[in-house]
Scaffold this motif. Structure first.
Motif, PDB file in Angstrom:
ATOM      1  N   UNK A   1       0.788  -1.150  -0.188  1.00 48.49           N
ATOM      2  CA  UNK A   1       0.115   0.113   0.049  1.00 48.49           C
ATOM      3  C   UNK A   1       1.083   1.058   0.055  1.00 48.49           C
ATOM      4  N   UNK A   2       0.796   2.015  -1.096  1.00 46.12           N
ATOM      5  CA  UNK A   2       1.541   3.258  -1.081  1.00 46.12           C
ATOM      6  C   UNK A   2       0.630   4.249  -0.547  1.00 46.12           C
ATOM      7  N   UNK A   3       1.269   5.016   0.499  1.00 45.40           N
ATOM      8  CA  UNK A   3       0.540   6.258   1.220  1.00 45.40           C
ATOM      9  C   UNK A   3      -0.011   7.305   0.246  1.00 45.40           C
ATOM     10  N   UNK A   4      -1.072   8.007   0.285  1.00 45.96           N
ATOM     11  CA  UNK A   4      -1.257   9.039  -0.456  1.00 45.96           C
ATOM     12  C   UNK A   4      -0.404  10.145  -0.382  1.00 45.96           C
ATOM     13  N   UNK A   5      -0.273  10.934  -1.237  1.00 45.93           N
ATOM     14  CA  UNK A   5       0.630  11.874  -1.363  1.00 45.93           C
ATOM     15  C   UNK A   5       0.090  13.093  -0.540  1.00 45.93           C
TER      16      UNK A   5
ATOM     17  N   UNK B   1      -5.041   6.139  -0.701  1.00 43.98           N
ATOM     18  CA  UNK B   1      -3.871   5.233  -0.636  1.00 43.98           C
ATOM     19  C   UNK B   1      -3.959   4.414  -2.074  1.00 43.98           C
ATOM     20  N   UNK B   2      -2.653   4.006  -2.665  1.00 46.91           N
ATOM     21  CA  UNK B   2      -2.719   3.221  -3.544  1.00 46.91           C
ATOM     22  C   UNK B   2      -2.430   1.838  -3.386  1.00 46.91           C
ATOM     23  N   UNK B   3      -2.927   0.853  -3.844  1.00 45.69           N
ATOM     24  CA  UNK B   3      -2.966  -0.855  -3.595  1.00 45.69           C
ATOM     25  C   UNK B   3      -2.082  -1.375  -4.797  1.00 45.69           C
TER      26      UNK B   3
ATOM     27  N   UNK C   1     -11.401   1.715  -8.303  1.00 47.37           N
ATOM     28  CA  UNK C   1     -10.438   1.782  -9.491  1.00 47.37           C
ATOM     29  C   UNK C   1      -9.686   2.861  -9.700  1.00 47.37           C
ATOM     30  N   UNK C   2      -8.680   2.840 -10.276  1.00 42.35           N
ATOM     31  CA  UNK C   2      -7.665   3.996 -10.561  1.00 42.35           C
ATOM     32  C   UNK C   2      -7.933   4.604 -11.747  1.00 42.35           C
TER      33      UNK C   2
END
Length: 123
Positions: A56-60, A66-68, A119-120
């Motif tokens: 999980x990439x933390x949101x900027x 956050x991005x999975x 979804x991204x």
């Protein structure tokens, strides 16, 4: 004492030496081959470990989710933690998460109950 002349004994010893040098070179080649195979297996084992897990990439910013990602996604900074799908349940229940469009982690989570993940696409 000796049945052979010194020249004959020297020739035999030189032959043995040549054979031993040949065997040494063959053994060194085999060792190099096995070391290469061992390193490749280790690399594949690490890649397999990453690919079966998620990060999980933390949101900027606070406005972004956050991005999975899949563990081997090249579209993210180097991950700190790798999670099994089962471990993600508690994490995803507490966060707003969007799936990465590059690595598409959602198919890897099929068959498991997961909280809704956005979804991204279109972002």
């Amino acid at each position: 004492m000796h049945d052979q002349s010194p020249a004959e004994r020297l020739a035999k010893h030189q032959t043995v030496k040549a054979w031993l040098i040949y065997q040494l070179h063959q053994t060194e080649k085999e060792i190099a081959k096995l070391e290469k195979e061992t390193a490749e297996r280790e690399r594949m084992k690490e890649a397999s470990y990453r690919e079966r897990r998620f990060t999980i990439e933390p949101a900027r910013t606070e406005d972004e989710p956050d991005r999975l990602h899949r563990g081997g996604c090249r579209n993210q900074p180097p991950p700190v933690d790798f999670h099994l799908p089962e471990e993600l349940l508690s994490e995803l229940g507490q966060r707003q998460v969007a799936a990465c469009a590059t690595c598409n982690p959602l198919p890897g989570l099929r068959g498991r109950w997961m909280p809704r993940i956005e979804s991204d696409e279109g972002a």
